[in-house]
Design a protein around this motif. Structure first.
Motif, PDB file in Angstrom:
ATOM      1  N   VAL A   2      58.316  85.543  45.349  1.00 45.85           N
ATOM      2  CA  VAL A   2      58.495  84.721  44.027  1.00 45.85           C
ATOM      3  C   VAL A   2      59.343  83.546  44.377  1.00 45.85           C
ATOM      4  O   VAL A   2      59.008  82.537  43.833  1.00 45.85           O
ATOM      5  N   GLU A   3      60.444  83.745  45.188  1.00 45.97           N
ATOM      6  CA  GLU A   3      61.349  82.669  45.102  1.00 45.97           C
ATOM      7  C   GLU A   3      60.492  81.524  46.063  1.00 45.97           C
ATOM      8  O   GLU A   3      61.000  80.306  45.996  1.00 45.97           O
ATOM      9  N   ASP A   4      59.785  81.863  46.995  1.00 49.79           N
ATOM     10  CA  ASP A   4      59.146  81.018  48.088  1.00 49.79           C
ATOM     11  C   ASP A   4      57.901  80.082  47.211  1.00 49.79           C
ATOM     12  O   ASP A   4      57.800  78.839  47.788  1.00 49.79           O
ATOM     13  N   LEU A   5      57.688  80.612  45.940  1.00 45.79           N
ATOM     14  CA  LEU A   5      56.694  79.978  45.279  1.00 45.79           C
ATOM     15  C   LEU A   5      57.233  79.044  43.958  1.00 45.79           C
ATOM     16  O   LEU A   5      56.415  78.622  43.240  1.00 45.79           O
ATOM     17  N   ARG A   6      58.696  78.978  44.141  1.00 46.10           N
ATOM     18  CA  ARG A   6      59.122  78.353  43.117  1.00 46.10           C
ATOM     19  C   ARG A   6      59.066  76.819  43.210  1.00 46.10           C
ATOM     20  O   ARG A   6      58.805  76.428  44.387  1.00 46.10           O
ATOM     21  N   LEU A   7      58.919  75.907  42.023  1.00 43.04           N
ATOM     22  CA  LEU A   7      58.757  74.529  42.275  1.00 43.04           C
ATOM     23  C   LEU A   7      59.918  73.580  43.253  1.00 43.04           C
ATOM     24  O   LEU A   7      59.549  72.992  43.960  1.00 43.04           O
ATOM     25  N   ASP A   8      61.031  74.086  42.769  1.00 43.40           N
ATOM     26  CA  ASP A   8      62.207  73.385  43.782  1.00 43.40           C
ATOM     27  C   ASP A   8      62.336  73.924  45.029  1.00 43.40           C
ATOM     28  O   ASP A   8      63.041  73.532  45.991  1.00 43.40           O
ATOM     29  N   GLY A  25      53.095  73.216  31.877  1.00 44.55           N
ATOM     30  CA  GLY A  25      52.468  74.059  32.094  1.00 44.55           C
ATOM     31  C   GLY A  25      52.268  74.484  33.631  1.00 44.55           C
ATOM     32  O   GLY A  25      51.541  75.654  33.705  1.00 44.55           O
ATOM     33  N   VAL A  26      52.949  73.803  34.392  1.00 47.39           N
ATOM     34  CA  VAL A  26      53.100  74.078  35.821  1.00 47.39           C
ATOM     35  C   VAL A  26      54.265  74.662  36.326  1.00 47.39           C
ATOM     36  O   VAL A  26      55.281  74.323  36.172  1.00 47.39           O
ATOM     37  N   HIS A  27      54.164  76.028  36.709  1.00 49.16           N
ATOM     38  CA  HIS A  27      55.466  76.936  36.653  1.00 49.16           C
ATOM     39  C   HIS A  27      55.652  77.229  38.110  1.00 49.16           C
ATOM     40  O   HIS A  27      56.854  77.786  38.437  1.00 49.16           O
ATOM     41  N   ASN A  28      54.564  77.260  39.004  1.00 50.13           N
ATOM     42  CA  ASN A  28      55.019  77.574  40.420  1.00 50.13           C
ATOM     43  C   ASN A  28      54.099  76.733  41.459  1.00 50.13           C
ATOM     44  O   ASN A  28      53.388  75.942  40.826  1.00 50.13           O
ATOM     45  N   VAL A  29      54.034  76.949  42.781  1.00 45.35           N
ATOM     46  CA  VAL A  29      53.254  76.039  43.903  1.00 45.35           C
ATOM     47  C   VAL A  29      52.090  76.494  43.444  1.00 45.35           C
ATOM     48  O   VAL A  29      51.284  75.547  43.790  1.00 45.35           O
ATOM     49  N   MET A  30      51.739  77.729  43.208  1.00 42.58           N
ATOM     50  CA  MET A  30      50.194  77.975  43.037  1.00 42.58           C
ATOM     51  C   MET A  30      49.560  77.169  42.044  1.00 42.58           C
ATOM     52  O   MET A  30      48.203  76.689  42.049  1.00 42.58           O
ATOM     53  N   ASP A  31      50.476  77.016  41.013  1.00 43.85           N
ATOM     54  CA  ASP A  31      49.588  75.960  39.969  1.00 43.85           C
ATOM     55  C   ASP A  31      49.539  74.992  40.225  1.00 43.85           C
ATOM     56  O   ASP A  31      48.483  74.225  39.619  1.00 43.85           O
ATOM     57  N   LEU A  32      50.149  74.112  41.262  1.00 43.56           N
ATOM     58  CA  LEU A  32      49.913  72.667  41.611  1.00 43.56           C
ATOM     59  C   LEU A  32      48.594  72.830  42.198  1.00 43.56           C
ATOM     60  O   LEU A  32      47.919  71.857  42.065  1.00 43.56           O
ATOM     61  N   LEU A  62      51.887  76.738  51.094  1.00 39.85           N
ATOM     62  CA  LEU A  62      50.764  77.910  50.933  1.00 39.85           C
ATOM     63  C   LEU A  62      50.279  78.284  52.348  1.00 39.85           C
ATOM     64  O   LEU A  62      50.185  79.465  52.631  1.00 39.85           O
ATOM     65  N   VAL A  63      49.643  77.290  53.218  1.00 38.88           N
ATOM     66  CA  VAL A  63      49.326  77.358  54.336  1.00 38.88           C
ATOM     67  C   VAL A  63      50.284  77.981  55.490  1.00 38.88           C
ATOM     68  O   VAL A  63      50.100  79.248  56.153  1.00 38.88           O
ATOM     69  N   GLU A  64      51.437  77.618  55.445  1.00 40.90           N
ATOM     70  CA  GLU A  64      52.562  78.169  56.269  1.00 40.90           C
ATOM     71  C   GLU A  64      52.912  79.705  55.851  1.00 40.90           C
ATOM     72  O   GLU A  64      53.162  80.436  56.577  1.00 40.90           O
ATOM     73  N   GLY A  65      52.814  80.094  54.544  1.00 43.30           N
ATOM     74  CA  GLY A  65      52.923  81.365  54.215  1.00 43.30           C
ATOM     75  C   GLY A  65      51.794  82.067  54.327  1.00 43.30           C
ATOM     76  O   GLY A  65      51.871  83.347  53.863  1.00 43.30           O
ATOM     77  N   GLY A  66      50.549  81.625  54.644  1.00 44.07           N
ATOM     78  CA  GLY A  66      49.630  82.323  54.874  1.00 44.07           C
ATOM     79  C   GLY A  66      48.751  82.947  53.778  1.00 44.07           C
ATOM     80  O   GLY A  66      48.169  83.862  53.658  1.00 44.07           O
TER      81      GLY A  66
END
Length: 395
Positions: A2-8, A25-32, A62-66
């Motif tokens: 969850v920490e890896d998906l934070r916007l900051d 309404g964009v709360h994490n990296v996946m929402d982007l 997200l690619v680097e995280g697999g």
């Protein structure tokens, strides 16, 4: 994770940009990734180039995280990846054959048909089946049910869960229902679904129905283009969420009667080419008496075929199970009715024996065979032959 998906966690995204994205309404990296650079620029007011840079950084992260595939991959890697894609069993052999094992994750499955053909019953059944263990064909996840027509019934969930030997209370706790009152609210629910999907381990998203509110609000040809644009946004958003969050998506669709069809089935799904091109799998449900027919209309790899299923206490069931239940009920009814005529038959049995014995006595008394043996002409013939032999001896 969850920490890896934070916007900051992205480079170049500071507190001001994070607050601006969170308010939109964009709360994490996946929402982007789900919303895209064009929509990010519109809802936040930032320049399009800046939004594209942020979305590209999110995709690379997200690619680097697999979590998502690389830019260029071989077909072998894609094939290996697809072998690990989850499938949700339908609980029936016929529909599992049609879907080649069940409803796939990372894909949008559209089910359309007329009223009463089993679309909502299918959605209720899948809400229960996804909670089963992986050994039993489920994904051990929860459900996000977007109800646009007020057709969700928890009583139906209880009966389906009991038929599959599952705890109804646990099944109901794992279903998150979002009641949509208009098309804008329906889109907003899906835009805000990111944190709900992560917190509750959602593995299935159901939109029942996906086009009903758009059809009711945008009337006439003058609003057709606006309706299709907003519907296109909703359907693409649903498809991207399913692919990004690795969950299955089911969208039920209404139909209309095409007046220019003189031969064949005039039923056509609502939404036009926008919904048709976005759906990964498209299935047509139709009535056939008490049974139902499911036909695979569009699929990247499934053959176009039809299967027959039925509806029962366990939701969608095989037609053989429905026939077994009807046979059991008819057997019980016949056994109860068969007890009364057996007593009457035992009372009337001596009458039948009397009628049978009377002709046998008459037949033995008046037999013509005895008279025939007494008056046989063969005896006279032997006497005449002997007299003929004596005459020449006397001469």
């Amino acid at each position: 994770m969850v920490e890896d998906l934070r916007l900051d966690s992205l480079e170049g995204v500071g507190p001001v940009t994070t607050r601006k994205l969170s308010d939109a309404g964009v709360h994490n990296v996946m929402d982007l990734i789900v919303r895209g650079p064009v929509e990010i620029a519109e809802i936040t007011g930032m320049e399009k180039d800046t939004a594209e840079k942020i979305v590209n950084k999110a995709r690379q992260h997200l690619v680097e995280g697999g979590l998502i595939a690389k830019h260029f991959t071989s077909a072998t890697e894609i094939y290996k990846h697809r072998q690990s894609i989850g499938k949700i069993t339908t609980g029936t052999n016929c529909l599992d054959t049609l879907f080649d094992g069940g409803i796939e994750t990372q894909a949008l499955t559209e089910v359309y048909g007329e009223f009463g053909c089993g679309k909502t019953q299918f959605a209720h059944t899948m809400s229960v089946m996804v909670q089963k263990s992986k050994e039993e064909g489920g994904l051990e996840g929860s459900v996000l049910y977007i109800d646009t027509e007020n057709t969700f019934r928890p009583e139906r969930i209880v009966s389906i869960a009991q038929a599959h030997d599952m705890d109804p209370e646990k099944v109901l706790d794992n279903i998150i229902v979002a009641r949509a009152y208009n098309s804008a609210h329906q889109v907003l629910i899906l835009e805000e679904a990111g944190p709900v999907i992560e917190e509750n381990n959602v593995k299935l998203i159901i939109a029942d129905s996906a086009v009903g509110l758009f059809r009711a609000e945008y009337l006439g040809r003058g609003t057709l283009s606006v309706r299709q644009q907003k519907l296109n946004h909703f359907v693409h958003l649903l498809s991207r969420i399913a692919e990004t969050y690795n969950c299955a998506a089911i969208a039920t669709n209404q139909v209309m009667a095409s007046p220019d069809v003189f031969f064949g089935d005039p039923t056509r799904p609502i939404g036009g080419n926008v919904v048709a091109h976005t759906s990964t799998y498209r299935i047509y449900f139709k009535k056939s008496g008490k049974k139902r027919i499911a036909r695979m209309v569009d699929s990247p790899h499934h053959p176009e075929e039809e299967v027959i299923f039925a509806l029962g206490e366990a939701g969608v069931i095989d037609p053989e199970d429905a026939e077994k239940k009807t046979k059991k009920t008819t057997k019980k009814a016949t056994t109860k009715k068969a007890k009364t005529p057996e007593v009457e038959a035992t009372v009337e049995t001596p009458e039948v024996e009397a009628t049978v014995e009377t002709p046998e006595v008459e037949a033995t008394v008046e037999t013509p065979e005895v008279e025939a043996t007494v008056e046989t002409p063969e005896v006279e013939a032997t006497v005449e032959v002997e007299s003929d032999d004596l005459d020449p001896v006397e001469e």
